[in-house]
Design an enzyme around this catalytic site. Structure first.
Site, mmCIF file in Angstrom:
data_model
loop_
_atom_site.group_PDB
_atom_site.id
_atom_site.type_symbol
_atom_site.label_atom_id
_atom_site.label_comp_id
_atom_site.label_asym_id
_atom_site.label_seq_id
_atom_site.Cartn_x
_atom_site.Cartn_y
_atom_site.Cartn_z
ATOM 1 N N THR A 18 0.815 -1.223 0.000
ATOM 2 C CA THR A 18 0.000 0.000 0.000
ATOM 3 C C THR A 18 0.846 1.268 0.000
ATOM 4 O OG1 THR A 18 -1.714 -1.155 1.216
ATOM 5 C CG2 THR A 18 -1.793 1.231 1.310
ATOM 6 N N ASP A 62 2.043 -7.109 -4.185
ATOM 7 C CA ASP A 62 1.250 -7.111 -2.953
ATOM 8 C C ASP A 62 1.914 -8.159 -2.067
ATOM 9 O OD1 ASP A 62 -2.040 -6.552 -2.148
ATOM 10 O OD2 ASP A 62 -0.891 -8.057 -1.059
ATOM 11 N N SER A 64 0.911 -10.163 -0.021
ATOM 12 C CA SER A 64 0.207 -11.446 0.124
ATOM 13 C C SER A 64 0.769 -12.467 -0.860
ATOM 14 C CB SER A 64 -1.284 -11.273 -0.146
ATOM 15 O OG SER A 64 -1.765 -10.207 0.600
ATOM 16 N N THR A 94 2.100 -4.570 4.350
ATOM 17 C CA THR A 94 2.052 -4.906 5.775
ATOM 18 C C THR A 94 1.626 -6.356 6.039
ATOM 19 O OG1 THR A 94 -0.209 -4.063 5.898
ATOM 20 C CG2 THR A 94 1.550 -2.538 6.505
ATOM 21 N N ASP A 95 0.887 -6.952 5.082
ATOM 22 C CA ASP A 95 0.284 -8.265 5.352
ATOM 23 C C ASP A 95 1.294 -9.335 5.766
ATOM 24 O OD1 ASP A 95 -2.186 -7.206 4.890
ATOM 25 O OD2 ASP A 95 -2.368 -7.971 2.844
ATOM 26 N N THR A 171 4.307 -8.933 15.010
ATOM 27 C CA THR A 171 3.121 -9.545 14.416
ATOM 28 C C THR A 171 2.212 -8.423 13.949
ATOM 29 O OG1 THR A 171 3.254 -11.291 16.067
ATOM 30 C CG2 THR A 171 1.163 -11.078 14.950
ATOM 31 N N THR A 282 2.361 -20.815 21.661
ATOM 32 C CA THR A 282 1.068 -20.494 22.273
ATOM 33 C C THR A 282 0.185 -19.647 21.347
ATOM 34 O OG1 THR A 282 -0.059 -19.358 24.086
ATOM 35 C CG2 THR A 282 2.134 -18.567 23.550
ATOM 36 N N GLN A 283 -1.109 -19.883 21.430
ATOM 37 C CA GLN A 283 -2.057 -19.059 20.662
ATOM 38 C C GLN A 283 -2.199 -17.671 21.277
ATOM 39 O OE1 GLN A 283 -5.851 -21.067 20.259
ATOM 40 N NE2 GLN A 283 -4.900 -22.923 19.486
ATOM 41 N N CYS A 284 -1.751 -17.509 22.522
ATOM 42 C CA CYS A 284 -1.826 -16.179 23.162
ATOM 43 C C CYS A 284 -0.832 -15.235 22.486
ATOM 44 C CB CYS A 284 -1.460 -16.267 24.635
ATOM 45 S SG CYS A 284 -2.548 -17.322 25.571
#
Ligand code: ASP
Length: 347
Positions: A18, A62, A64, A94-95, A171, A282-284
């Site tokens: 972008t 892009d 992605s 950024t993706d 992230t 961890t998913q946290c």
């Protein structure tokens, strides 16, 4: 682009995203810009007191569509220009920016210069763009030297919305806000306000005479599996039976916990015995895996699963790609997942 007497120089590598788009004033459609247009839209670049050269991906992409081949291309560009520049700025969508930053941190072993990735949520040509600020400050950080003439930040980072973060700790956390990236488990390396304040104790130390060793072999025979209550045996068994699979990043609950079902532990244990490296993440967003803490984590340890500590998924995936690509055995990979090789985990 611009040259003055100051002895800093920055190579600006534009991959796409972008940030590199401009709204066509007639159609309103977002179009990719080229570097000649950049100066027109950011006249402030002329006020930076050092040399800025540019390298443009053609066509811009892009993020992605990012693939490991592009990471290799970036490593080649940095390696070939390493001696010529004080630092490097990569303009990136950024993706997948956190994946690219993580991959580069592992591929550029011995890096002694800043490699700053940045992008924006709004295109550079839009009035309220965050791209201008992100780009100008990233260039300043890439050129920043201490009073001995050494780079202030000799590592791969993401700069976004006033925060400089270690690349392999970041992230993407927001698809709308300017504040799109977070480093949950490691402090910011710098904050940009009226002044840019560097958090020296948390930045890699510059090492005199350290040589850059670029790594160009990556192997992406990896899968990522996020657990959820009710996940079925056939799903786990099918993933672990994938032909050629070398590693699995297992996203577990809390401090690294997983269901206690016998079939689940059996599937993981058989896969570990076959040589598949299973890494527990961890998913946290924040915190670390501690498999010794609960019975539900300890059984994973006994099955042969290795701790991902406080790693991000992006970092675990790209580190595995590098370790597998480098030809290490499963046991050697397990050992290296337990050590920090580029500041990616706290151990
Ligand atoms: N899809 C875009 C990209 O990652 C989004 C962005 O740049 O923010 O390239």
């Amino acid at each position: 682009m611009k040259k003055t007497a100051h002895n800093s120089s920055v190579l600006l590598i534009y991959t796409g995203g972008t940030i590199g788009m401009i709204e066509n004033s007639e159609t309103g459609v977002l179009e990719n810009f080229n570097f000649e247009q950049l100066q027109k839209h950011i006249p402030e670049l002329n006020r930076l007191d050092f040399q800025i050269d540019s390298y443009q991906f053609n066509p811009p992409m892009d993020s992605s569509d990012m693939i490991p081949e592009i990471w290799k291309e970036l490593v080649r560009i940095i390696n070939e220009n390493y001696e010529k520049y004080t630092g490097f700025v990569i303009l990136h969508g950024t993706d997948t920016m956190a994946y690219t930053a993580s991959a580069l941190s592992f591929m550029l072993e011995g890096l002694n210069k800043p490699v700053i990735l940045t992008g924006s949520q709004l295109p550079i040509g839009v009035l309220r763009t965050d791209g201008k600020e992100n780009l100008l400050t990233s260039i300043e950080i890439a050129a920043a030297q201490n009073n001995k003439g050494n780079p202030m930040v000799p590592e791969v980072c993401i700069f976004f919305e006033n925060h400089l973060m270690r690349g392999n700790r970041t992230t993407k956390i927001n698809a709308d806000n300017f504040n799109a990236f977070r480093s949950f488990n490691y402090p910011a390396l710098a904050e940009a306000g009226i002044h840019i304040r560097f958090n020296h104790v948390h930045i890699h130390t510059y090492k005199e005479n350290q040589k850059l060793t670029p790594h160009l072999s990556l192997d992406s025979n990896i899968a990522v599996l996020k657990l959820f209550p009710g996940i079925q045996e056939n799903v786990i068994a099918a993933i672990l039976a994938i032909e050629g699979l070398r590693a699995l990043v297992l996203e577990t609950y809390g401090s690294g916990n997983a269901p206690r079902k016998p079939w689940f532990i059996r599937c993981l244990s058989e896969a570990c015995h076959k040589g598949i490296v299973i890494v527990n993440i961890t998913q946290c967003n924040s915190g670390t895996v501690e498999m010794e803490r609960y019975e539900t984590g300890y059984q994973l340890l006994q099955a042969g699963v290795v701790s991902g500590h406080d790693s991000t998924t992006e970092s675990a995936v790209t580190k595995l790609m590098l370790l597998i690509g480098s030809g290490y055995s499963s046991q050697e990979i397990r050992e290296r997942m337990n050590c920090s090789i580029a500041g990616e985990i706290s151990v």
